[in-house]
Design a protein around this motif. Structure first.
Motif, PDB file in Angstrom:
ATOM      1  N   PRO A  14      -3.051  58.018  32.567  1.00 30.66           N
ATOM      2  CA  PRO A  14      -2.409  59.022  32.564  1.00 30.66           C
ATOM      3  C   PRO A  14      -2.397  60.385  33.347  1.00 30.66           C
ATOM      4  N   ASP A  15      -3.592  60.262  34.153  1.00 24.43           N
ATOM      5  CA  ASP A  15      -3.670  61.426  35.185  1.00 24.43           C
ATOM      6  C   ASP A  15      -2.819  61.185  36.353  1.00 24.43           C
ATOM      7  N   VAL A  16      -2.244  60.222  36.504  1.00 27.69           N
ATOM      8  CA  VAL A  16      -1.296  59.810  37.720  1.00 27.69           C
ATOM      9  C   VAL A  16      -0.070  60.286  37.330  1.00 27.69           C
ATOM     10  N   THR A  17       0.700  61.302  38.020  1.00 26.07           N
ATOM     11  CA  THR A  17       2.054  61.894  37.589  1.00 26.07           C
ATOM     12  C   THR A  17       2.980  61.404  38.531  1.00 26.07           C
ATOM     13  N   PHE A  18       2.704  60.895  39.735  1.00 27.52           N
ATOM     14  CA  PHE A  18       3.918  60.473  40.438  1.00 27.52           C
ATOM     15  C   PHE A  18       3.444  59.429  41.540  1.00 27.52           C
ATOM     16  N   ALA A  19       4.492  58.851  42.151  1.00 30.04           N
ATOM     17  CA  ALA A  19       4.351  57.467  42.944  1.00 30.04           C
ATOM     18  C   ALA A  19       4.991  57.688  44.171  1.00 30.04           C
ATOM     19  N   THR A  20       4.400  57.129  45.251  1.00 31.62           N
ATOM     20  CA  THR A  20       5.145  57.114  46.596  1.00 31.62           C
ATOM     21  C   THR A  20       5.837  55.672  46.817  1.00 31.62           C
ATOM     22  N   ILE A  21       7.051  55.567  47.048  1.00 22.66           N
ATOM     23  CA  ILE A  21       7.479  54.408  47.363  1.00 22.66           C
ATOM     24  C   ILE A  21       7.901  54.260  48.922  1.00 22.66           C
ATOM     25  N   ALA A  22       7.427  53.537  49.560  1.00 18.75           N
ATOM     26  CA  ALA A  22       7.651  53.428  51.112  1.00 18.75           C
ATOM     27  C   ALA A  22       7.796  52.172  51.695  1.00 18.75           C
ATOM     28  N   VAL A  23       8.488  52.191  52.740  1.00 17.84           N
ATOM     29  CA  VAL A  23       8.712  51.075  53.809  1.00 17.84           C
ATOM     30  C   VAL A  23       8.006  51.446  54.920  1.00 17.84           C
ATOM     31  N   CYS A  24       7.618  50.381  55.671  1.00 15.85           N
ATOM     32  CA  CYS A  24       6.925  50.823  57.318  1.00 15.85           C
ATOM     33  C   CYS A  24       8.087  50.563  58.381  1.00 15.85           C
ATOM     34  N   ASP A  25       8.205  51.689  59.167  1.00 13.76           N
ATOM     35  CA  ASP A  25       9.256  51.731  59.962  1.00 13.76           C
ATOM     36  C   ASP A  25       8.737  51.199  61.428  1.00 13.76           C
ATOM     37  N   VAL A  26       9.553  50.922  62.378  1.00 18.48           N
ATOM     38  CA  VAL A  26       9.027  50.046  63.777  1.00 18.48           C
ATOM     39  C   VAL A  26       7.793  51.005  64.228  1.00 18.48           C
ATOM     40  N   ASN A  27       7.793  52.162  64.100  1.00 19.68           N
ATOM     41  CA  ASN A  27       6.337  52.964  64.899  1.00 19.68           C
ATOM     42  C   ASN A  27       5.428  53.051  63.738  1.00 19.68           C
ATOM     43  N   GLY A  28       5.332  52.313  62.689  1.00 18.90           N
ATOM     44  CA  GLY A  28       4.198  52.017  61.741  1.00 18.90           C
ATOM     45  C   GLY A  28       4.060  53.206  60.931  1.00 18.90           C
ATOM     46  N   VAL A  29       5.123  54.043  60.854  1.00 12.94           N
ATOM     47  CA  VAL A  29       5.314  55.377  59.957  1.00 12.94           C
ATOM     48  C   VAL A  29       5.955  55.163  58.658  1.00 12.94           C
ATOM     49  N   PHE A  30       5.199  55.323  57.471  1.00 10.88           N
ATOM     50  CA  PHE A  30       5.639  55.139  56.310  1.00 10.88           C
ATOM     51  C   PHE A  30       6.856  56.093  56.037  1.00 10.88           C
ATOM     52  N   ARG A  31       8.198  55.426  55.432  1.00  4.43           N
ATOM     53  CA  ARG A  31       9.418  56.330  55.054  1.00  4.43           C
ATOM     54  C   ARG A  31       9.745  55.949  53.678  1.00  4.43           C
ATOM     55  N   GLY A  32       9.847  56.831  52.954  1.00  5.24           N
ATOM     56  CA  GLY A  32      10.136  56.557  51.425  1.00  5.24           C
ATOM     57  C   GLY A  32      10.590  57.768  50.593  1.00  5.24           C
ATOM     58  N   LYS A  33      10.148  57.607  49.459  1.00 12.33           N
ATOM     59  CA  LYS A  33      10.592  58.685  48.318  1.00 12.33           C
ATOM     60  C   LYS A  33       9.218  58.863  47.508  1.00 12.33           C
ATOM     61  N   ARG A  34       9.279  60.060  46.665  1.00 13.21           N
ATOM     62  CA  ARG A  34       8.106  60.110  45.837  1.00 13.21           C
ATOM     63  C   ARG A  34       8.993  60.455  44.524  1.00 13.21           C
ATOM     64  N   VAL A  35       8.245  59.587  43.335  1.00 17.83           N
ATOM     65  CA  VAL A  35       9.340  59.603  42.254  1.00 17.83           C
ATOM     66  C   VAL A  35       8.127  59.869  41.188  1.00 17.83           C
ATOM     67  N   PRO A  36       8.585  60.367  39.933  1.00 14.20           N
ATOM     68  CA  PRO A  36       7.764  60.456  38.736  1.00 14.20           C
ATOM     69  C   PRO A  36       7.264  59.010  38.316  1.00 14.20           C
ATOM     70  N   VAL A  37       5.864  58.945  37.882  1.00 16.12           N
ATOM     71  CA  VAL A  37       5.269  57.747  37.833  1.00 16.12           C
ATOM     72  C   VAL A  37       5.705  56.665  36.682  1.00 16.12           C
ATOM     73  N   GLU A  38       6.596  57.247  35.875  1.00 16.82           N
ATOM     74  CA  GLU A  38       7.192  56.555  34.867  1.00 16.82           C
ATOM     75  C   GLU A  38       8.284  55.733  35.421  1.00 16.82           C
ATOM     76  N   ASN A  39       8.767  56.123  36.671  1.00 16.31           N
ATOM     77  CA  ASN A  39       9.786  55.365  37.371  1.00 16.31           C
ATOM     78  C   ASN A  39       9.529  54.060  38.024  1.00 16.31           C
ATOM     79  N   ILE A  40       8.231  53.727  38.069  1.00 15.18           N
ATOM     80  CA  ILE A  40       7.670  52.770  38.716  1.00 15.18           C
ATOM     81  C   ILE A  40       8.113  51.157  38.031  1.00 15.18           C
TER      82      ILE A  40
END
Length: 449
Positions: A14-40
């Protein structure tokens, strides 16, 4: 193993309030979205939509001009599905959060070729079709630094520990000074399901190498490397300094490498690189021959940035000759000694700045190409490989881009669309760098030429 239940995880955390959803791009950098944890719950069940072009942006996150994935397709979305890594719990600045790596599929469920993780997955599938499983381990080097983005220096540690000023290879004293930082690295690694093995103080001032435990899941090994680079950077910031995996952050000090060790198991778990001789099996040499054959063409993956070519220089402890040898660290490909049952290949070309998914895809792809075509390598190099007449790796970014883009061999390893767009990404980055005159050029030339 019980199937992961995202709703139960949310209820138990219950202490976790958000989640980061990410794909790794060609440079090795994560690209994605931050969403409320209930969206997982929905993410695990249905995936999440992102632009297909998200994996092929430049190092600044800008679209590639004239990319076939942008205007030609309307910059359409694809489905990003949760990888078999699942949910990773992480802690940044004392706050726990959920991190969910995802990978791309089109509407028909076909893997998206420009997703680096999918590129590696395709190579692993080729090995499976031959009854082989790669066993992979990575060694990652990084510097701890202080200062601004334009005046970086080796890190100054908190309290009385002082600056890390001197080259100090295998220094136990430096490891002792950094025990709180290293303890947090290991704790965060355990939280994310990563198993670091040995940590050493490398040759540069404030430079360290961490060896990650080998895995018979190449995708997991790449996941570990990408996640580890991020957790090191986050942990360093929490301790008052920064960590960099730049290939050559200091021109007069050792560069950062990403060395890869791998072997192959057959369907009964036997290491097929071992034939109980000192030389290793014919199949191992076929793999080595593939690595040699594709090394120049794939060098852009191992050295993808302008700074990368400050590391790829003769006599600078990074390989430049397209050569292999037994227990020879001057070669690009080394066959380590020791227990024959653990016979493996070490690929020493990639810098710490390279994308681990693409690095493993290029290495393992070249190896399987050599095996499929029963290639024969040149004679192993003894002595100093910097002084051999073997072919050289590209020593500048332009030549590496050209070799990659025009290769006739790489389409045997990587999807042509990935090759095209990665080359376009690098050409766009090169163009931007060439448009900026660095201050040292004014110092050298302004009123002298």
């Amino acid at each position: 193993m019980a199937q992961f239940n995202p709703q139960e995880w949310c209820n138990a955390n219950p202490d976790v309030t958000f989640a980061t959803i990410a794909v790794c791009d060609v440079n090795g950098v994560f690209r994605g979205k931050r969403v409320p944890v209930e969206n997982i719950v929905k993410v695990f069940n249905e995936g999440i939509r992102m632009p297909c072009s998200a994996c092929t942006v430049d190092i600044w996150g800008c679209d590639i001009e004239n990319s076939e994935l942008v205007f030609e397709t309307g910059d359409g979305d694809v489905i990003c599905s949760v990888t078999n890594r699942g949910l990773v719990t992480r802690q940044i600045a004392g706050q726990r959060s959920a991190f969910i790596p995802v990978t791309m599929f089109d509407a028909a469920g076909t893997p998206v070729a420009t997703d680096p993780r999918q590129a590696l997955s395709a190579v692993v599938d080729r090995f499976k079709s031959h009854g082989y499983t790669p066993v992979v381990a990575t060694e990652l080097e990084f510097y701890l630094v202080s200062g601004s983005e334009t005046e970086v220096a080796p890190a100054t540690l908190p309290g009385e520990a002082g600056p890390l000023e001197h080259d100090n290879v295998l220094s136990v004293a430096e490891l002792d000074k950094l025990q709180p930082f290293l303890d947090d690295i290991y704790a965060e690694s355990a939280r994310q399901g990563i198993v670091p093995d040995a940590t050493i103080s490398e040759s540069g001032a404030g430079q360290f190498e961490v060896n990650l435990m080998h895995s018979d899941d190449a995708l997991r090994a790449a996941d570990d490397a990408v996640l580890f680079k991020n957790l090191v950077r986050n942990t360093a910031r929490a301790h008052g300094f920064r960590a960099t995996f730049m290939a050559k952050p200091f021109g007069d000090k050792a560069g950062n490498g990403l060395h890869v060790h791998f072997s192959l198991l057959n369907e009964v778990g036997k290491n097929v690189f071992n034939d109980d001789t000192d030389e290793g099996s014919d199949l191992m040499r076929h793999a080595v021959a593939g690595l040699i054959a594709l090394m120049v063409d794939s060098a852009l993956i191992f050295a993808p940035h302008q700074n990368s070519y400050r590391r790829i220089r003769p006599n600078a402890h990074a390989p430049t000759a397209v050569a292999w040898g037994y227990e020879n660290r001057t070669c690009a490909v080394r066959i380590p000694g020791g227990n024959k049952a653990a016979r493996r290949i070490e690929h020493r070309v990639a810098g710490g700045d390279a994308n681990p998914y693409l690095v493993l895809a290029a290495i393992l792809g070249a190896a399987v190409y050599g095996i499929e075509n029963t290639l024969t390598p040149p004679a192993p190099t003894t002595g100093n490989a910097y002084e051999t007449d073997a072919a050289s790796l590209p020593l500048n970014w332009f030549n590496a881009i050209s070799a990659f883009e025009n290769s006739t061999l790489l389409p045997n390893v990587l999807d042509p669309q990935l090759i095209r767009l990665f080359a376009q990404t690098k050409k766009q980055e090169l163009s931007k760098f060439l448009s900026v005159v660095p201050s040292h050029e004014y110092t050298a030339y302004l009123e002298t030429v």
